[in-house]
Motif scaffolding. Structure first.
Motif, mmCIF file in Angstrom:
data_model
loop_
_atom_site.group_PDB
_atom_site.id
_atom_site.type_symbol
_atom_site.label_atom_id
_atom_site.label_comp_id
_atom_site.label_asym_id
_atom_site.label_seq_id
_atom_site.Cartn_x
_atom_site.Cartn_y
_atom_site.Cartn_z
ATOM 1 N N ALA A 9 45.298 45.215 31.613
ATOM 2 C CA ALA A 9 45.640 44.020 32.210
ATOM 3 C C ALA A 9 45.707 43.019 31.179
ATOM 4 C CB ALA A 9 44.533 43.815 33.251
ATOM 5 N N LEU A 10 46.853 42.243 31.200
ATOM 6 C CA LEU A 10 46.928 40.869 30.521
ATOM 7 C C LEU A 10 46.161 40.018 31.252
ATOM 8 C CD1 LEU A 10 47.986 39.790 27.837
ATOM 9 C CD2 LEU A 10 50.031 39.390 29.186
ATOM 10 N N LEU A 11 45.347 39.099 30.461
ATOM 11 C CA LEU A 11 44.382 38.310 30.994
ATOM 12 C C LEU A 11 45.052 36.979 30.283
ATOM 13 C CD1 LEU A 11 40.861 39.679 30.316
ATOM 14 C CD2 LEU A 11 42.112 39.850 32.188
ATOM 15 N N LYS A 12 44.901 35.523 31.067
ATOM 16 C CA LYS A 12 45.355 34.506 30.529
ATOM 17 C C LYS A 12 45.052 34.340 29.090
ATOM 18 C CE LYS A 12 45.730 29.399 31.631
ATOM 19 N NZ LYS A 12 44.989 28.424 32.536
ATOM 20 N N ASN A 13 43.768 34.543 28.614
ATOM 21 C CA ASN A 13 43.149 34.335 27.394
ATOM 22 C C ASN A 13 42.874 35.614 26.633
ATOM 23 O OD1 ASN A 13 43.451 31.484 27.270
ATOM 24 N ND2 ASN A 13 41.916 31.333 28.763
ATOM 25 N N ASP A 37 36.630 33.034 26.889
ATOM 26 C CA ASP A 37 35.450 33.916 27.381
ATOM 27 C C ASP A 37 36.068 35.229 27.504
ATOM 28 O OD1 ASP A 37 33.652 31.759 27.366
ATOM 29 O OD2 ASP A 37 34.262 31.005 29.173
ATOM 30 N N GLY A 38 35.007 36.226 27.426
ATOM 31 C CA GLY A 38 35.496 37.315 27.991
ATOM 32 C C GLY A 38 35.269 37.687 29.424
ATOM 33 N N ALA A 39 34.350 36.927 30.123
ATOM 34 C CA ALA A 39 34.214 37.133 31.799
ATOM 35 C C ALA A 39 33.251 35.798 32.029
ATOM 36 C CB ALA A 39 33.306 38.369 31.844
ATOM 37 N N PRO A 40 33.161 35.514 33.294
ATOM 38 C CA PRO A 40 32.278 34.396 33.590
ATOM 39 C C PRO A 40 30.972 34.755 33.450
ATOM 40 C CG PRO A 40 33.097 35.418 35.589
ATOM 41 C CD PRO A 40 33.833 36.094 34.364
ATOM 42 N N PRO A 41 29.929 33.916 33.242
ATOM 43 C CA PRO A 41 28.501 34.114 33.015
ATOM 44 C C PRO A 41 28.151 35.131 34.364
ATOM 45 C CG PRO A 41 28.871 31.959 32.792
ATOM 46 C CD PRO A 41 30.181 32.229 33.241
ATOM 47 N N HIS A 42 27.335 36.057 34.132
ATOM 48 C CA HIS A 42 26.924 37.311 34.858
ATOM 49 C C HIS A 42 25.837 38.037 34.635
ATOM 50 C CE1 HIS A 42 29.705 39.516 32.365
ATOM 51 N NE2 HIS A 42 28.940 40.555 32.726
ATOM 52 N N HIS A 43 25.554 38.703 35.504
ATOM 53 C CA HIS A 43 24.328 40.157 35.027
ATOM 54 C C HIS A 43 24.890 41.298 35.854
ATOM 55 C CE1 HIS A 43 22.513 38.693 38.983
ATOM 56 N NE2 HIS A 43 22.009 40.018 39.179
ATOM 57 N N HIS A 44 24.349 42.102 35.684
ATOM 58 C CA HIS A 44 24.677 43.623 36.203
ATOM 59 C C HIS A 44 23.145 44.024 36.874
ATOM 60 C CE1 HIS A 44 28.369 43.741 34.379
ATOM 61 N NE2 HIS A 44 27.827 43.288 33.136
ATOM 62 N N LYS A 45 23.305 44.310 38.239
ATOM 63 C CA LYS A 45 22.005 45.068 38.884
ATOM 64 C C LYS A 45 21.744 46.420 38.499
ATOM 65 C CE LYS A 45 21.986 41.919 42.659
ATOM 66 N NZ LYS A 45 21.846 41.643 44.080
ATOM 67 N N LEU A 46 23.020 47.051 38.278
ATOM 68 C CA LEU A 46 22.745 48.613 38.010
ATOM 69 C C LEU A 46 22.928 49.320 36.595
ATOM 70 C CD1 LEU A 46 24.802 49.351 41.151
ATOM 71 C CD2 LEU A 46 22.258 49.489 41.180
ATOM 72 N N GLN A 111 41.166 41.636 39.116
ATOM 73 C CA GLN A 111 40.684 40.191 39.830
ATOM 74 C C GLN A 111 40.524 39.209 38.842
ATOM 75 O OE1 GLN A 111 40.726 39.927 42.968
ATOM 76 N NE2 GLN A 111 39.375 38.142 43.467
ATOM 77 N N LEU A 112 39.805 39.185 37.572
ATOM 78 C CA LEU A 112 39.560 38.271 36.702
ATOM 79 C C LEU A 112 40.783 37.597 36.196
ATOM 80 C CD1 LEU A 112 36.511 39.709 34.741
ATOM 81 C CD2 LEU A 112 36.456 37.707 36.382
ATOM 82 N N ALA A 113 41.734 38.449 36.112
ATOM 83 C CA ALA A 113 43.297 38.240 35.517
ATOM 84 C C ALA A 113 44.098 37.433 36.427
ATOM 85 C CB ALA A 113 44.180 39.336 35.109
ATOM 86 N N ALA A 114 43.837 37.621 37.893
ATOM 87 C CA ALA A 114 44.334 37.044 38.981
ATOM 88 C C ALA A 114 43.691 35.517 38.905
ATOM 89 C CB ALA A 114 44.147 37.737 40.326
ATOM 90 N N ILE A 115 42.623 35.489 38.771
ATOM 91 C CA ILE A 115 41.747 34.139 38.489
ATOM 92 C C ILE A 115 42.113 33.435 37.577
ATOM 93 C CG2 ILE A 115 39.476 32.979 38.404
ATOM 94 C CD1 ILE A 115 38.403 35.421 39.761
ATOM 95 N N SER A 116 42.353 33.992 36.423
ATOM 96 C CA SER A 116 43.018 33.279 35.195
ATOM 97 C C SER A 116 44.152 32.584 35.140
ATOM 98 C CB SER A 116 42.597 34.161 34.063
ATOM 99 O OG SER A 116 43.766 35.023 33.841
ATOM 100 N N ARG A 117 45.148 33.371 36.144
ATOM 101 C CA ARG A 117 46.226 32.745 36.435
ATOM 102 C C ARG A 117 46.478 31.870 37.878
ATOM 103 N NH1 ARG A 117 47.181 38.467 35.844
ATOM 104 N NH2 ARG A 117 47.494 38.660 38.183
ATOM 105 N N GLY A 118 45.409 31.593 38.265
ATOM 106 C CA GLY A 118 45.253 30.672 39.408
ATOM 107 C C GLY A 118 45.678 31.442 40.890
ATOM 108 N N GLU A 119 45.823 32.697 40.745
ATOM 109 C CA GLU A 119 46.284 33.439 41.919
ATOM 110 C C GLU A 119 44.979 33.692 42.995
ATOM 111 O OE1 GLU A 119 48.190 36.792 40.304
ATOM 112 O OE2 GLU A 119 49.943 35.512 39.372
#
Length: 146
Positions: A9-13, A37-46, A111-119
């Motif tokens: 997936a091609l991300l905006k950045n 950024d590689g991803a927004p600030p987050h954590h993983h539960k699993l 989904q992150l790529a769609a967010i970065s493109r404003g979609e």
């Protein structure tokens, strides 16, 4: 995915290449663009998340700790630890990222790529599905500790 298959997936950045998806591990190659950024600030539960920096440096905020990780460096993040990562301001980062146990990752990065493109607006509606739980932590761009 079958052995030898990859998906990208091609991300905006930057870019994302999925090498293995789900099961015991999920493996991807992530190349955030200069200062991105590689991803927004987050954590993983699993899942535990492991980063091997192929080229960098990469910047990480792991909870309250800021750190710079150079080429060849390794970072292991346990479940529930808030984190954010990305490329340094003057270079592109190149990282192999492993999640164990594996979680379906291609849909997450699409989904992150769609967010970065404003979609799309947010990952929050999908955070349980992808085990990426959005956090409100300080920016990783603050001066890293050494």
């Amino acid at each position: 995915m079958q052995p030898g298959d990859t998906a990208g997936a091609l991300l905006k950045n930057g870019g994302f290449e999925l090498l293995a998806d789900g099961g015991a591990v999920s493996v991807s190659r992530l190349t955030p663009a200069t200062g991105a950024d590689g991803a927004p600030p987050h954590h993983h539960k699993l899942s535990h998340e492991l980063f091997h920096v192929l080229d960098g440096p990469a910047l990480f905020r792991l909870g309250d700790t800021l750190t710079t990780v150079g080429k060849g460096g390794l970072v292991v993040i346990p479940p529930h630890l808030p984190h954010v990562f990305g490329a340094a301001e003057d270079t592109v980062a190149d990282m192999v990222v492993v999640l164990s146990p594996g979680i379906e990752r291609f849909g997450c990065f699409a989904q992150l790529a769609a967010i970065s493109r404003g979609e799309a607006e947010s990952l929050i509606p999908e955070q349980d599905r992808y085990d990426v739980h959005v956090e409100s932590i300080p920016d990783r761009r603050s001066r890293p500790s050494r």
